[in-house]
Scaffold this motif. Structure first.
Motif, PDB file in Angstrom:
ATOM      1  N   GLU A  19       0.811  -1.211   0.000  1.00 20.41           N
ATOM      2  CA  GLU A  19       0.000   0.000   0.000  1.00 20.41           C
ATOM      3  C   GLU A  19       0.847   1.265   0.000  1.00 20.41           C
ATOM      4  N   ASN A  20       1.975   1.255   0.698  1.00 17.74           N
ATOM      5  CA  ASN A  20       2.836   2.432   0.713  1.00 17.74           C
ATOM      6  C   ASN A  20       3.389   2.724  -0.681  1.00 17.74           C
ATOM      7  N   TRP A  21       3.819   1.700  -1.393  1.00 18.82           N
ATOM      8  CA  TRP A  21       4.347   1.880  -2.745  1.00 18.82           C
ATOM      9  C   TRP A  21       3.238   2.344  -3.700  1.00 18.82           C
ATOM     10  N   PHE A  22       2.041   1.797  -3.525  1.00 20.20           N
ATOM     11  CA  PHE A  22       0.894   2.245  -4.314  1.00 20.20           C
ATOM     12  C   PHE A  22       0.659   3.740  -4.100  1.00 20.20           C
ATOM     13  N   ASP A  23       0.662   4.176  -2.833  1.00 19.21           N
ATOM     14  CA  ASP A  23       0.445   5.590  -2.535  1.00 19.21           C
ATOM     15  C   ASP A  23       1.528   6.464  -3.153  1.00 19.21           C
ATOM     16  N   ILE A  24       2.775   6.034  -3.092  1.00 19.99           N
ATOM     17  CA  ILE A  24       3.887   6.825  -3.633  1.00 19.99           C
ATOM     18  C   ILE A  24       3.708   7.030  -5.137  1.00 19.99           C
ATOM     19  N   VAL A  25       3.452   5.955  -5.864  1.00 23.56           N
ATOM     20  CA  VAL A  25       3.343   6.059  -7.324  1.00 23.56           C
ATOM     21  C   VAL A  25       2.109   6.862  -7.718  1.00 23.56           C
ATOM     22  N   ARG A  26       0.986   6.612  -7.043  1.00 19.33           N
ATOM     23  CA  ARG A  26      -0.251   7.348  -7.363  1.00 19.33           C
ATOM     24  C   ARG A  26      -0.086   8.845  -7.099  1.00 19.33           C
ATOM     25  N   TRP A  27       0.481   9.210  -5.959  1.00 19.42           N
ATOM     26  CA  TRP A  27       0.594  10.626  -5.618  1.00 19.42           C
ATOM     27  C   TRP A  27       1.729  11.306  -6.365  1.00 19.42           C
ATOM     28  N   PHE A  28       2.693  10.547  -6.843  1.00 24.40           N
ATOM     29  CA  PHE A  28       3.709  11.119  -7.731  1.00 24.40           C
ATOM     30  C   PHE A  28       3.056  11.640  -9.010  1.00 24.40           C
ATOM     31  N   VAL A  29       2.190  10.835  -9.639  1.00 21.57           N
ATOM     32  CA  VAL A  29       1.484  11.284 -10.841  1.00 21.57           C
ATOM     33  C   VAL A  29       0.595  12.480 -10.501  1.00 21.57           C
ATOM     34  N   ALA A  30      -0.113  12.408  -9.382  1.00 19.20           N
ATOM     35  CA  ALA A  30      -0.996  13.510  -8.987  1.00 19.20           C
ATOM     36  C   ALA A  30      -0.213  14.795  -8.770  1.00 19.20           C
TER      37      ALA A  30
END
Length: 340
Positions: free
Chosen positions: A235-246
Motif C-alpha cells: 500500500e505504501n508503494w501504491f500511494d507513492i506512485v499514485r501521488w507522484f502522478v498527482a
C-alpha cells in the motif's frame, strides 16, 4: 484434534501476517538497491525512444526519472528494463521491475486477475487505425479484407477483432512484439493498416520513412487510460506512485514549474503549494519520503504540461493536441485529488 486446529489456525494467522510484511518492502528494496527498476517501451516516439547517446527519452522515460527523483533526490538513479507488450505484466509480477511505466491500459480484468494494482492515469487515449493512403480508405469499414498490423498482447488486438467480427467483416491480423517491428513492416508494405491507440499511431507515423503515405482515420473505438502498475500487496508503494502522478498534475494547475518550484517552496503563502513542495512536511512524512519529494520530481521533469509539451507538443515529431490530456480547468480529464 482441538490442539491441532489451534496450531493450524495459528499457522494460517502468522502466514497472513508475514505475507503483507514481505510485500510492504518495495520502497526499502529500491533504496537498498540504490536504483529504481523501471519497465519501459523500447521504441515508441513520444513515450520512449533511445537517442544516439544511448539515453532513454520520452514521457515514459521522464516518469521513471521523476519517480527516482522523488525517492532519491536524483533523477539518474533509474535502471531501465525494456519490455514488450507480451512480457510486461509477467516481468512485473516476477519482480523484475518495481513499477511498469510502459503504456498499459487500465481494464477491469487486468486489475482483478493479474495480481497488479493500477495507480493513476497519466495519459488518456483511444483505439484507432492508420491506413496506407494507397488504400483510399476514409473510414475503418473500408478496410474489409485488409491486412492489419497489431501488437501482440495489447487491448488493440482484441478491439480490432471485436470490431470486424461485430460487422461481419474479414481482415488478416499480422502480429508483432513491438512497434519498431510494426514500423518496419508498414514501410515494407506487409500491412495495409495498423490498429493501435491514437498516440501509438501518431508515434508510428512519425517514424515511417514517408509519413505522408499514411493517414490516421478519424474514428475511435475505445477508452485507453494509461497507468503505472505495481504488484499488489504494498500500500505504501501504491500511494507513492499514485501521488507522484498527482503531484505533476497539481503542479500544472497551481502554476508550479520546473523553473519556479524551488523559489515557490520558500515564498508561496498558498498552503496547498507549501504541502506539495514540502515547506509543510506532512505529505512526505505520510508517504515515507523526504518532505521535498514532489519538488525534486518537478525540478527533474517539470509539471505535467511541461512534460506533455516536451514530447507531444506542436514542435515535436508526434505533435498531438492535448485534448483529454488537458487538466480539468481547461476542459481535460486530468484532475489531482487535494494535497491535504
Amino acid at each position: 484434534m482441538f490442539k491441532w486446529m489451534i496450531g493450524a489456525l495459528a499457522g494460517i494467522t502468522l502466514a497472513g501476517i508475514a505475507q503483507p510484511a514481505q510485500a510492504q518492502a518495495t520502497l526499502d528494496a529500491v533504496r537498498a538497491r540504490g536504483a529504481l527498476n523501471c519497465g519501459v517501451n523500447t521504441n515508441a516516439p513520444g513515450f520512449t525512444t533511445i537517442d544516439s547517446r544511448g539515453d532513454y527519452q520520452g514521457m515514459v522515460a521522464d516518469l521513471c526519472r521523476g519517480l527516482a527523483a522523488a525517492i532519491f533526490s536524483d533523477a539518474t538513479k533509474v535502471r531501465w528494463v525494456p519490455l514488450t507488450f507480451a512480457t510486461r505484466f509477467t516481468a512485473l509480477t516476477a519482480g523484475e521491475v518495481d513499477v511498469l511505466m510502459l503504456t498499459s491500459t487500465h481494464t477491469v480484468l487486468r486489475d482483478s486477475t493479474l495480481g497488479l494494482r493500477f495507480t493513476a492515469n497519466y495519459f488518456y487515449d483511444g483505439h484507432g487505425f492508420m491506413a496506407a493512403r494507397a488504400t483510399n480508405a476514409t473510414n475503418v469499414a473500408a478496410l474489409a479484407g485488409a491486412s492489419i498490423c497489431l501488437l501482440q498482447g495489447t487491448t488493440n488486438e482484441g478491439i480490432t477483432a471485436e470490431y470486424f467480427r461485430s460487422r461481419n467483416l474479414a481482415f488478416t491480423p499480422v502480429l508483432f512484439a513491438d512497434q519498431d517491428q510494426v514500423v518496419r513492416a508498414l514501410a515494407a508494405g506487409r500491412c495495409d493498416a495498423y490498429g493501435m491507440d491514437a498516440s501509438g499511431l501518431a508515434s508510428a507515423q512519425s517514424a515511417l520513412p514517408n509519413p505522408a503515405d499514411w493517414v490516421i482515420l478519424p474514428e475511435r473505438f475505445s477508452k485507453e487510460p494509461y497507468t503505472p502498475e505495481i504488484r499488489r500487496g504494498d500500500e505504501n508503494w501504491f500511494d507513492i506512485v499514485r501521488w507522484f502522478v498527482a503531484a505533476l498534475i497539481e503542479a500544472e494547475e497551481s502554476s508550479v514549474t520546473q523553473a519556479n518550484a524551488a523559489s515557490l517552496r520558500n515564498t508561496s503563502q498558498d498552503a496547498n503549494i507549501r504541502r506539495l513542495l514540502g515547506a509543510l512536511p506532512e505529505v512526505g512524512q505520510a508517504l515515507r519520503l523526504d518532505p521535498a519529494w514532489a519538488l525534486n520530481a518537478i525540478r527533474a521533469i517539470g509539471n505535467y504540461g511541461e512534460m506533455y509539451n516536451r514530447h507531444f507538443g506542436p514542435g515535436t515529431p508526434v505533435a498531438m493536441p492535448r485534448g483529454q490530456n488537458e487538466i480539468w480547468t481547461r476542459g481535460g480529464l486530468h484532475y489531482a485529488p487535494p494535497f491535504r
